[in-house]
Scaffold this motif. Structure first.
Motif, short mmCIF file in Angstrom:
data_model
loop_
_atom_site.label_atom_id
_atom_site.label_comp_id
_atom_site.label_asym_id
_atom_site.label_seq_id
_atom_site.Cartn_x
_atom_site.Cartn_y
_atom_site.Cartn_z
N GLN A 152 0.89 -1.32 0.00
CA GLN A 152 -0.08 -0.06 -0.03
C GLN A 152 0.70 1.26 -0.01
OE1 GLN A 152 -0.48 -2.36 2.51
NE2 GLN A 152 -2.19 -3.46 1.40
N SER A 153 0.17 2.41 -0.40
CA SER A 153 0.92 3.34 -0.33
C SER A 153 0.37 4.35 0.73
CB SER A 153 0.54 4.37 -1.44
OG SER A 153 1.17 5.62 -1.57
N VAL A 154 1.22 5.12 1.50
CA VAL A 154 0.64 5.89 3.05
C VAL A 154 1.03 7.25 2.55
CG1 VAL A 154 0.74 6.03 5.29
CG2 VAL A 154 1.10 3.80 4.29
N TYR A 155 -0.02 8.19 2.82
CA TYR A 155 0.13 9.53 2.76
C TYR A 155 -0.16 10.24 3.83
CZ TYR A 155 -0.81 14.17 0.74
OH TYR A 155 -0.88 15.50 0.32
N VAL A 156 0.71 10.99 4.52
CA VAL A 156 0.49 11.71 5.76
C VAL A 156 0.66 13.36 5.41
CG1 VAL A 156 1.30 12.03 8.10
CG2 VAL A 156 1.15 9.81 7.15
N ARG A 157 -0.23 14.18 5.66
CA ARG A 157 -0.27 15.54 5.68
C ARG A 157 0.12 16.07 6.91
NH1 ARG A 157 -3.98 19.10 1.98
NH2 ARG A 157 -2.85 17.80 0.61
N LEU A 158 1.24 17.04 7.00
CA LEU A 158 1.86 17.55 8.28
C LEU A 158 1.00 18.94 8.28
CD1 LEU A 158 5.28 16.32 8.13
CD2 LEU A 158 3.38 15.09 9.36
N LYS A 159 1.07 19.67 9.50
CA LYS A 159 0.70 21.01 9.36
C LYS A 159 1.67 21.82 9.28
CE LYS A 159 -1.60 24.17 12.46
NZ LYS A 159 -2.20 24.58 13.72
N ASP A 160 3.07 21.57 9.95
CA ASP A 160 4.43 22.48 9.61
C ASP A 160 5.52 21.45 10.03
OD1 ASP A 160 4.24 22.30 12.49
OD2 ASP A 160 3.25 24.08 12.62
N GLY A 161 6.63 22.00 9.71
CA GLY A 161 7.90 21.17 10.37
C GLY A 161 8.29 20.14 9.45
N ILE A 162 8.13 20.07 7.96
CA ILE A 162 8.31 18.77 7.20
C ILE A 162 9.60 18.53 7.13
CG2 ILE A 162 8.33 20.08 5.01
CD1 ILE A 162 6.69 17.49 3.74
N ASP A 163 10.56 19.48 7.04
CA ASP A 163 12.15 19.37 7.00
C ASP A 163 12.57 18.75 8.33
OD1 ASP A 163 12.94 20.23 4.32
OD2 ASP A 163 11.74 22.02 5.04
N ALA A 164 12.08 19.05 9.45
CA ALA A 164 12.72 18.59 10.78
C ALA A 164 12.08 17.11 10.89
CB ALA A 164 12.30 19.33 11.83
N HIS A 165 10.78 17.01 10.32
CA HIS A 165 10.04 15.62 10.48
C HIS A 165 11.13 14.67 9.60
CE1 HIS A 165 7.28 12.56 9.42
NE2 HIS A 165 6.54 12.81 10.49
N CYS A 166 11.43 14.97 8.53
CA CYS A 166 12.38 14.43 7.47
C CYS A 166 13.65 13.83 8.34
CB CYS A 166 12.74 15.06 6.22
SG CYS A 166 13.91 14.07 5.05
N ASP A 167 14.26 14.84 8.95
CA ASP A 167 15.38 14.67 9.74
C ASP A 167 15.31 13.57 10.74
OD1 ASP A 167 16.76 16.51 8.18
OD2 ASP A 167 16.55 18.15 9.77
N ARG A 168 14.07 13.73 11.49
CA ARG A 168 13.85 12.70 12.46
C ARG A 168 13.72 11.32 11.93
NH1 ARG A 168 10.69 16.99 14.31
NH2 ARG A 168 8.69 15.84 13.57
#
Length: 103
Positions: free
Chosen positions: A28-44
């Protein structure tokens, strides 16, 4: 928002089945929409062991997205709205015709 769907054939989220799946068919493909902070999320995500298969990048339709493969082989798409894009502009920039459009 979180959405789960079948992988798109030949699409950017196409991935092998989870590593433990005996069938080894598409996942399956999972899509998650974030409110903010996507670059920090990627780093984590990277620090936690995810393989980043698409680095964060701004998309012509107003989203900033990245894709990561988790240790089980699932591909997750994370997205954050960075600007509102009129349908006509998205069609021009993406060189496509869009049926319907969000506001």
């Amino acid at each position: 928002m979180t959405a789960i769907s079948s992988s798109m054939p030949n699409g950017p989220t196409m991935s092998p089945a989870p590593r433990r799946s005996p069938a080894r068919t598409r996942s399956q493909s999972v899509y998650v929409r974030l409110k903010d902070g996507i670059d920090a999320h990627c780093d984590r995500a990277r620090a936690a062991g995810a393989e980043i298969v698409q680095e964060p990048a701004d998309q012509f339709y107003g989203e900033r997205q990245y894709r990561a493969r988790d240790p089980e082989g699932h591909v997750w798409t994370f997205s954050q709205t960075v600007r509102s894009v009129p349908r006509e502009e998205a069609e021009r920039l993406g060189d496509l015709h869009i049926e319907g459009w969000h506001q």
